[in-house]
Scaffold this active site. Structure first.
Site, PDB file in Angstrom:
ATOM      1  N   TYR A 136      -9.752  -3.924  12.860  1.00  0.00           N
ATOM      2  CA  TYR A 136      -8.574  -3.061  12.842  1.00  0.00           C
ATOM      3  C   TYR A 136      -8.195  -2.642  14.262  1.00  0.00           C
ATOM      4  CZ  TYR A 136      -5.898   1.242  12.605  1.00  0.00           C
ATOM      5  OH  TYR A 136      -4.961   2.217  12.818  1.00  0.00           O
ATOM      6  N   ARG A 153     -22.601   6.929   9.228  1.00  0.00           N
ATOM      7  CA  ARG A 153     -21.888   5.703   8.879  1.00  0.00           C
ATOM      8  C   ARG A 153     -21.764   4.835  10.132  1.00  0.00           C
ATOM      9  NH1 ARG A 153     -16.210   6.780   6.172  1.00  0.00           N
ATOM     10  NH2 ARG A 153     -15.958   7.795   8.214  1.00  0.00           N
ATOM     11  N   ASN A 159      -5.920  11.555  14.389  1.00  0.00           N
ATOM     12  CA  ASN A 159      -6.206  11.615  12.942  1.00  0.00           C
ATOM     13  C   ASN A 159      -5.112  12.385  12.213  1.00  0.00           C
ATOM     14  OD1 ASN A 159      -9.316  10.667  12.614  1.00  0.00           O
ATOM     15  ND2 ASN A 159      -9.006  11.729  14.552  1.00  0.00           N
ATOM     16  N   SER A 161      -3.485   3.106  17.886  1.00  0.00           N
ATOM     17  CA  SER A 161      -4.585   3.921  17.364  1.00  0.00           C
ATOM     18  C   SER A 161      -5.587   4.274  18.454  1.00  0.00           C
ATOM     19  CB  SER A 161      -5.305   3.154  16.256  1.00  0.00           C
ATOM     20  OG  SER A 161      -6.500   3.805  15.870  1.00  0.00           O
ATOM     21  N   LYS A 219      -4.911  -3.802  16.838  1.00  0.00           N
ATOM     22  CA  LYS A 219      -4.022  -2.882  17.550  1.00  0.00           C
ATOM     23  C   LYS A 219      -4.009  -3.189  19.050  1.00  0.00           C
ATOM     24  CE  LYS A 219      -2.668  -0.181  14.139  1.00  0.00           C
ATOM     25  NZ  LYS A 219      -1.244  -0.095  13.732  1.00  0.00           N
ATOM     26  N   ASN A 251       0.839  -1.202   0.000  1.00  0.00           N
ATOM     27  CA  ASN A 251       0.000   0.000   0.000  1.00  0.00           C
ATOM     28  C   ASN A 251       0.873   1.250   0.000  1.00  0.00           C
ATOM     29  OD1 ASN A 251      -2.540   1.289  -0.010  1.00  0.00           O
ATOM     30  ND2 ASN A 251      -2.455   1.610   2.201  1.00  0.00           N
TER      31      ASN A 251
END
Length: 334
Positions: free
Chosen positions: A148, A291, A178, A124, A152, A35
């Site tokens: 995800y 979302r 962020n 995170s 972590k 990536n």
């Protein structure tokens, strides 16, 4: 100091490499380029004036990583290699556990075999889940809701256990909020493959005409303008935080965790307006349904990092937006 930087061709890793090398350290990058792009190594060299050492390979390959550590007499490791899309992790949890957790295990075995005792881990703020109080401090309850974040947290827990068994080991888990923005040169920045999962790269692509509009997920949150609020931190501030963490580990052992953010939140609409001001481009947007998995508001309590690491973010929202636009403008001209 000789520092192994896993995922060093990625967005955050490339900026960490620049800061490390600018301060006189030697960076050895390992990245499988799944990536990221090989050209980033050349861009790092342009910025710093000398190239980092680069190996293409997987961090979970024990013998390969052990050989790199031995060959370059690695003193410390900054581990950033891993899949990072929340949405994708919900669809592909096995791949996230295999890549993130098993990759970390391979690295840790290699470090142990070569007696490397200093590690900064890219964690995170997603491990906190929906904040029960604000600002979010390091003692906040952990409530992950996707693969995800859980990957972590699993790695953080593994590192905590290993530190108990190896008192000489020093580990810092940096819990990112962020990251946005780019290096002031415009040579490195956030360049995701496919459709961006994060706000800023999507805004940038709308600004340059690659996408028609931005979908704002939710306009009815209990926030000042109804849109979600997040703690955005300039990637250069974040990169400098990694070097501060390494410096801390030079005199401290054991397991530690620190939030890395600015300590204040910006809404989606505030980010749009700020970017429009810095780029001179209008950002068309549409407010759509919320979302799943998103929270209304999240921003960090940053006192621990300021006190223990002697580090805090210094760059402004305008710096974040202008540098992101400079990077995108260079890509558009290429």
């Amino acid at each position: 100091m000789n520092v192994l930087l896993t995922g060093g061709c990625g967005y955050i890793g490339s900026h960490v490499a620049v800061v490390l090398m600018s301060e006189g350290h030697d960076a050895v990058i390992v990245d499988n380029l799944s990536n990221s792009r090989r050209e980033v190594v050349d861009h790092i060299a342009q910025i710093v004036g000398r190239p980092p050492t680069f190996y293409q390979g997987d961090v979970g390959e024990f013998e390969f990583i052990r050989d790199v550590i031995r060959r370059h007499r690695i003193d410390s490791v900054i581990h950033l290699a891993g899949f990072k899309s929340v949405g994708e992790s919900v669809q592909r949890p096995l791949q996230y556990y295999q890549n993130n957790v098993c990759g970390a295990l391979g690295l840790l075995h290699a470090m142990e075999a070569e007696s490397v005792s200093s590690l900064v881990f890219s964690s995170s703020a997603t491990i906190y889940g929906d904040p029960q109080y604000l600002p979010v401090d390091e003692a906040h309850p952990q409530h992950v809701i996707n693969a995800y974040g859980r990957s972590k947290l699993h790695i953080e827990d593994m590192l905590r256990d290993i530190c108990i068994s190896r008192p000489s080991l020093g580990v810092i888990c940096l819990r990112y909020f962020n990251p946005v923005g780019a290096h002031p040169s415009g040579l490195i920045g956030d360049r995701p493959n496919g459709i961006p999962n994060n706000l800023m790269p999507y805004v940038v692509q709308v600004a340059c005409g690659e996408r028609d509009f931005l979908s704002v997920f939710g306009g009815d949150y209990r926030t000042p303008d109804g849109t979600g609020v997040r703690d955005y931190i300039h990637v250069m501030d974040l990169a400098e935080g990694h070097v501060a963490a390494l410096n801390y580990l030079s005199t401290n052992n054991g397991w530690h965790a620190f939030n890395v953010g600015t300590g204040r939140g910006y809404s989606v609409l505030e980010m749009i307006r700020a970017f429009e001001g810095e780029s001179g481009r209008a950002i068309p947007y549409k407010i759509t349904a919320r979302r799943e998995g998103d929270v209304a508001c999240s921003y960090a309590d940053i006192r621990a990092a300021a006190l223990e690491l002697n580090w805090k973010a210094t760059r402004s929202l305008e710096d974040m937006c202008s540098s992101a636009w400079r990077f995108q403008s260079r890509l558009s001209k290429a």
